[in-house]
Design an enzyme around this catalytic site. Sequence first.
Site, PDB file in Angstrom:
ATOM      1  N   TYR A   1     -28.333  -3.790  24.397  1.00 48.51           N
ATOM      2  CA  TYR A   1     -27.319  -3.212  26.325  1.00 48.51           C
ATOM      3  C   TYR A   1     -27.191  -1.462  25.313  1.00 48.51           C
ATOM      4  O   TYR A   1     -28.175  -1.186  26.477  1.00 48.51           O
ATOM      5  CB  TYR A   1     -25.788  -3.714  25.485  1.00 48.51           C
ATOM      6  CG  TYR A   1     -25.182  -2.967  26.114  1.00 48.51           C
ATOM      7  CD1 TYR A   1     -25.016  -2.578  27.309  1.00 48.51           C
ATOM      8  CD2 TYR A   1     -24.234  -1.989  25.342  1.00 48.51           C
ATOM      9  CE1 TYR A   1     -24.223  -1.661  28.443  1.00 48.51           C
ATOM     10  CE2 TYR A   1     -23.599  -0.967  25.792  1.00 48.51           C
ATOM     11  CZ  TYR A   1     -24.007  -0.554  27.358  1.00 48.51           C
ATOM     12  OH  TYR A   1     -22.687   0.481  28.451  1.00 48.51           O
TER      13      TYR A   1
ATOM     14  N   SER B   1     -23.890   6.209  28.447  1.00 47.84           N
ATOM     15  CA  SER B   1     -23.311   5.643  27.872  1.00 47.84           C
ATOM     16  C   SER B   1     -23.154   6.497  26.670  1.00 47.84           C
ATOM     17  O   SER B   1     -24.394   6.586  26.020  1.00 47.84           O
ATOM     18  CB  SER B   1     -23.374   4.057  27.446  1.00 47.84           C
ATOM     19  OG  SER B   1     -22.877   3.975  26.332  1.00 47.84           O
TER      20      SER B   1
ATOM     21  N   LYS C   1     -29.802   1.409  27.841  1.00 48.49           N
ATOM     22  CA  LYS C   1     -29.514   2.623  28.407  1.00 48.49           C
ATOM     23  C   LYS C   1     -30.262   3.533  27.997  1.00 48.49           C
ATOM     24  O   LYS C   1     -30.592   4.580  28.649  1.00 48.49           O
ATOM     25  CB  LYS C   1     -27.499   3.230  27.939  1.00 48.49           C
ATOM     26  CG  LYS C   1     -26.611   1.944  28.177  1.00 48.49           C
ATOM     27  CD  LYS C   1     -26.484   2.185  30.103  1.00 48.49           C
ATOM     28  CE  LYS C   1     -25.266   1.488  30.398  1.00 48.49           C
ATOM     29  NZ  LYS C   1     -25.623   1.406  31.146  1.00 48.49           N
TER      30      LYS C   1
END
Length: 340
Positions: free
Chosen positions: A151, A126, A155
């Site tokens: 989160y 992302s 990644k």
Amino acid sequence: MDRKTVLVSGGAGYIGSHVTVELNEAGYEVIIADNFSNCDKTNYNGVCAICGKQFPLIEMDFCDLNAVRKLFSENKIDAVIHFAAFKAVGESVAEPLKYYTNNLNSFLNILQVSKEKGCNVLFSSSATVYGEPDSLPVNEKSERKPCTSPYGNSKQICEDFLRDCVNAYPQIKGIALRYFNPIGAHPSALIGELPRGVPQNLVPYITQTAIGKRECLSIFGNDYPTEDGTCLRDYIDIVDLAKVHVCAVSRMLKGEMKQPYEIFNVGTGRPLSVLELVTTFEKVNGLKLNYKIAPRRDGDVCAVWCDPSLAEKELGWKASRSIEDTLRSAWQWERRLAGK
Ligand code: UDP
């Protein structure tokens, strides 16, 4: 011809379902695996309807190493695309252990079995890894910034897992795709984004407001140092985004990678403000949206968009669907969900 088989973990979700359609169209066999922790069978059924066939569907949790081993032993898998992860930024701040346990363990298991079997791995990363960039647009060499959420951190950590495993185990090749802001739905309106509860992302919030499920869209901040004061993002159409996975898988399987671990930005290269997006949505769909200006949202960066030229040069991929068509598709999908 010997058709190559791609495993899509999280294949019943928003991105995984669109990727399955494009892989099928390109001639790949697809196995979908999902634990349905964050979706129902709507998109799986939609994918089967679009493609006119039933895809193998394995209900499983990638945190279960034995289940992952069994899946790879029972099927000849040439490449795996890994989407099966939790993705709500706010929830990850409140429940970091839930996010780290799930997102890291599931990917470690995929890497472990890919090492055992010799499999190509495509990881869905992302733009969040760039944080608030020092200069724009960001390219793949731009610095990764410390992430503000578990989160985002998951990644970055998974990218590092992949890089280190590729470096250590020559039987694994890896590509990480860094998505900017995926939006829209398939033109058939048979698959799309299905947020649980109150949408956290802009476009589902807009479409749910337009259909009457939400009263009013809050635009988070109009005092940013941008032309109209609202944040700038790089919104990438979901079908365009799905297609880049086909290019990346084909590059891996044909042995065309220049390095065993590669990273590509996936965006349009064009920044759009929140207000511009709202106005375009209203215009192309012929409606008025109820919205208000609200305070900034914690953790939002002011502006981020990418330089997508590496993906064009190396993968031969470029975003092609217009923002107008994308926003029409998002609205068609919401209307279909509402039966209107
Ligand atoms: N946004 C907004 N209202 C909403 C949801 C999002 O104004 O209800 C804004 C948000 O502040 C950001 C942009 O829309 O500037 C995109 O947010 P989203 O959550 O979709 O993606 P992000 O860029 O945060 O990953």
